[in-house]
Design a protein around this motif. Structure first.
Motif, PDB file in Angstrom:
ATOM      1  N   ILE A  49      31.725  49.645  31.330  1.00 27.38           N
ATOM      2  CA  ILE A  49      33.069  49.163  31.668  1.00 27.38           C
ATOM      3  C   ILE A  49      33.859  50.292  32.299  1.00 27.38           C
ATOM      4  O   ILE A  49      33.969  51.376  31.715  1.00 27.38           O
ATOM      5  CB  ILE A  49      33.799  48.640  30.420  1.00 27.38           C
ATOM      6  CG1 ILE A  49      33.003  47.518  29.752  1.00 27.38           C
ATOM      7  CG2 ILE A  49      35.198  48.134  30.770  1.00 27.38           C
ATOM      8  CD1 ILE A  49      33.611  47.008  28.474  1.00 27.38           C
ATOM      9  N   GLY A  50      34.409  50.043  33.478  1.00 27.09           N
ATOM     10  CA  GLY A  50      35.228  51.036  34.149  1.00 27.09           C
ATOM     11  C   GLY A  50      36.572  51.200  33.463  1.00 27.09           C
ATOM     12  O   GLY A  50      36.959  50.410  32.590  1.00 27.09           O
ATOM     13  N   GLU A  51      37.333  52.212  33.897  1.00 25.11           N
ATOM     14  CA  GLU A  51      38.591  52.541  33.243  1.00 25.11           C
ATOM     15  C   GLU A  51      39.605  51.407  33.328  1.00 25.11           C
ATOM     16  O   GLU A  51      40.395  51.214  32.419  1.00 25.11           O
ATOM     17  CB  GLU A  51      39.177  53.809  33.872  1.00 25.11           C
ATOM     18  CG  GLU A  51      40.420  54.318  33.166  1.00 25.11           C
ATOM     19  CD  GLU A  51      40.902  55.640  33.728  1.00 25.11           C
ATOM     20  OE1 GLU A  51      42.080  55.981  33.520  1.00 25.11           O
ATOM     21  OE2 GLU A  51      40.096  56.343  34.358  1.00 25.11           O
ATOM     22  N   ASP A  52      39.612  50.663  34.409  1.00 21.40           N
ATOM     23  CA  ASP A  52      40.586  49.585  34.571  1.00 21.40           C
ATOM     24  C   ASP A  52      39.873  48.231  34.684  1.00 21.40           C
ATOM     25  O   ASP A  52      40.280  47.363  35.463  1.00 21.40           O
ATOM     26  CB  ASP A  52      41.458  49.834  35.803  1.00 21.40           C
ATOM     27  CG  ASP A  52      42.788  49.101  35.717  1.00 21.40           C
ATOM     28  OD1 ASP A  52      43.322  48.988  34.599  1.00 21.40           O
ATOM     29  OD2 ASP A  52      43.282  48.645  36.754  1.00 21.40           O
ATOM     30  N   GLU A  53      38.808  48.061  33.897  1.00 19.64           N
ATOM     31  CA  GLU A  53      38.030  46.823  33.917  1.00 19.64           C
ATOM     32  C   GLU A  53      37.991  46.235  32.498  1.00 19.64           C
ATOM     33  O   GLU A  53      38.057  46.975  31.509  1.00 19.64           O
ATOM     34  CB  GLU A  53      36.607  47.084  34.407  1.00 19.64           C
ATOM     35  CG  GLU A  53      36.553  47.540  35.857  1.00 19.64           C
ATOM     36  CD  GLU A  53      35.127  47.853  36.316  1.00 19.64           C
ATOM     37  OE1 GLU A  53      34.892  47.855  37.523  1.00 19.64           O
ATOM     38  OE2 GLU A  53      34.261  48.105  35.434  1.00 19.64           O
ATOM     39  N   PHE A  54      37.858  44.922  32.436  1.00 15.90           N
ATOM     40  CA  PHE A  54      37.870  44.228  31.152  1.00 15.90           C
ATOM     41  C   PHE A  54      36.829  43.125  31.147  1.00 15.90           C
ATOM     42  O   PHE A  54      36.453  42.595  32.193  1.00 15.90           O
ATOM     43  CB  PHE A  54      39.269  43.660  30.866  1.00 15.90           C
ATOM     44  CG  PHE A  54      40.332  44.721  30.845  1.00 15.90           C
ATOM     45  CD1 PHE A  54      40.603  45.413  29.678  1.00 15.90           C
ATOM     46  CD2 PHE A  54      41.031  45.042  32.000  1.00 15.90           C
ATOM     47  CE1 PHE A  54      41.558  46.417  29.665  1.00 15.90           C
ATOM     48  CE2 PHE A  54      41.997  46.035  31.995  1.00 15.90           C
ATOM     49  CZ  PHE A  54      42.254  46.728  30.819  1.00 15.90           C
ATOM     50  N   ILE A  55      36.364  42.769  29.941  1.00 14.86           N
ATOM     51  CA  ILE A  55      35.328  41.754  29.766  1.00 14.86           C
ATOM     52  C   ILE A  55      35.855  40.564  28.976  1.00 14.86           C
ATOM     53  O   ILE A  55      35.710  39.412  29.381  1.00 14.86           O
ATOM     54  CB  ILE A  55      34.111  42.363  29.022  1.00 14.86           C
ATOM     55  CG1 ILE A  55      33.381  43.342  29.940  1.00 14.86           C
ATOM     56  CG2 ILE A  55      33.151  41.261  28.557  1.00 14.86           C
ATOM     57  CD1 ILE A  55      32.225  44.057  29.258  1.00 14.86           C
TER      58      ILE A  55
END
Length: 396
Positions: A49-55
């Motif tokens: 997961i990237g710093e500004d990514e969400f699941i």
């Protein structure tokens, strides 16, 4: 730039994520999931997961991330994980760290639910627990072993307001590689510097001073990125104790004013404690900011001389008189929360600590006459006048 900001600036602007609309107030992202442009993008995000990514909201959310970033900036922590309640933070921090066969040393002066987690839940799953008088460093030295996995304590105990030396206990624990877990609610994130003093994980019930207006349940665990993302997050995201986006937004609004509120409340608490110290109707007035408090010297160094927003009044005459006193109050409300804009009177022996045995209450100094008083934002002279008339009414 932001690392040079003073606390109040961090509390207003820290961690802000604006959408394409450039809103002034933080957005509430009320969503449980997130859309991917391609199946390949979804696959990649589940790998890393990237710093500004969400699941998924149980794993993270933009509004929740803003709250986590802001409180971490204030606390001086690398990272934070926001939880559904303060007790979700306590149980999540301890359970994520410990397994069957591990040993933990805990201060015996704990909030009733915290004691239940340590004494009943952890012991039930095979964790060995040793209890100590948290203010006695010799007891910590005697109890901590080479195989001790963690130590746990309230930096200021509920409701008798004992203050534990964070730096000294951390030194003892770290000498054997144990993790230092501190429940910091009464010390507040405004006055405490527990991370710098050696705490590895710091816990807050955001329900208290962070919200500060009795609106929502919440909690947060703060510490190093390694501990938060490597130990705490895997446990919390799979067991479901995450904070909701709306709650995170409420807490963000609370953080904007927490510095002003807590300092005003502590100033009033000190005035009230000084006014009633030695009152004929009281066995004792307990407030860490008083010179008479057993750990007042530690308060000067650990909390910058700030005694917090709560004091305890031990009334002569026991439960009957304490109840009369609470019932005679006209400004404070009778409840079991603290850190609120409204002053709150609590009788710990019959509410927050009622599950403790009489022997445990006696050992901790939780007498039938003890009333915990969380000081709100009302005019301090009005509060003193109301407490005075309630004390007089209780003696009739």
């Amino acid at each position: 730039m932001s690392e040079n900001w003073k606390s109040r600036t961090k509390l207003v602007h820290g961690g802000t994520r604006r959408s394409q609309y450039n809103e002034v107030s933080e957005s509430i992202f009320l969503t449980q999931g997130f859309v991917y442009d391609t199946a390949e993008q979804a696959e990649a995000r589940f790998v890393e997961i990237g710093e500004d990514e969400f699941i998924y909201a149980r794993y993270g959310n933009p509004t929740v991330a803003m709250f986590e970033n802001r409180i971490a900036m204030l606390e001086g922590a690398e990272d934070a994980f926001a939880t559904a309640s303060g007790m979700a933070a306590v149980s999540g921090a301890l359970t994520s760290l410990l397994k069957a066969g591990d040993h933990i040393v805990s201060a015996k002066a704990l909030f009733g639910s915290c004691l239940y987690i340590v004494e009943s839940i952890l012991a039930r799953y095979g964790v060995e627990v040793s209890f100590v008088d948290g203010t006695d460093l010799d007891q910590w030295r005697a109890a901590v072993r080479s195989d001790t996995k963690a130590v746990f304590f309230e930096s200021m105990s509920n409701p008798t307001l004992e203050v534990i030396d964070v730096a000294a206990v951390a030194e003892i624990a770290h000498a054997v590689g144990a993790t230092v877990v501190v429940d910091n609610v009464f010390s507040t994130p405004v006055f405490s510097d527990a991370i710098a003093q050696g705490a590895d994980l710091v816990i807050y019930s955001a329900t208290k001073h962070i919200d500060g207006q009795g609106r929502a349940l919440g909690g947060v665990i703060l510490g190093s990125k390694e501990l938060i993302r490597g130990t705490v997050e895997p446990y919390m995201k799979h067991t479901g104790g995450a904070m909701s986006p709306f709650t995170a937004w409420v807490m963000l609004k609370g953080l904007e004013t927490i510095d002003l509120r807590v300092k005003a409340q502590a100033e009033s608490a000190l005035k009230i404690a000084k006014h009633f110290e030695g009152h004929a109707a009281l066995e004792r007035t307990i407030y860490p900011g008083l010179d008479s408090h057993a750990q007042n010297a530690l308060v000067q160094t650990q909390l910058g001389g700030n005694g917090g927003t709560v004091l305890s009044l031990d009334l002569k005459g026991g439960k009957e008189v304490a109840f009369k006193f609470c019932n005679a109050l006209t400004i404070p409300v009778i409840s079991n929360n603290l850190g609120d804009a409204k002053s709150i009177a609590t009788h710990p022996a019959t509410t927050t600590h009622q599950r403790l045995s009489d022997e445990q209450k006696d050992d901790l100094g939780i007498t039938p006459g003890l009333v915990r008083f969380s000081v709100g934002l009302e005019d301090v002279d009005d509060l003193i006048a109301d407490l005075t008339q309630a004390l007089e009414a209780a003696q009739r």
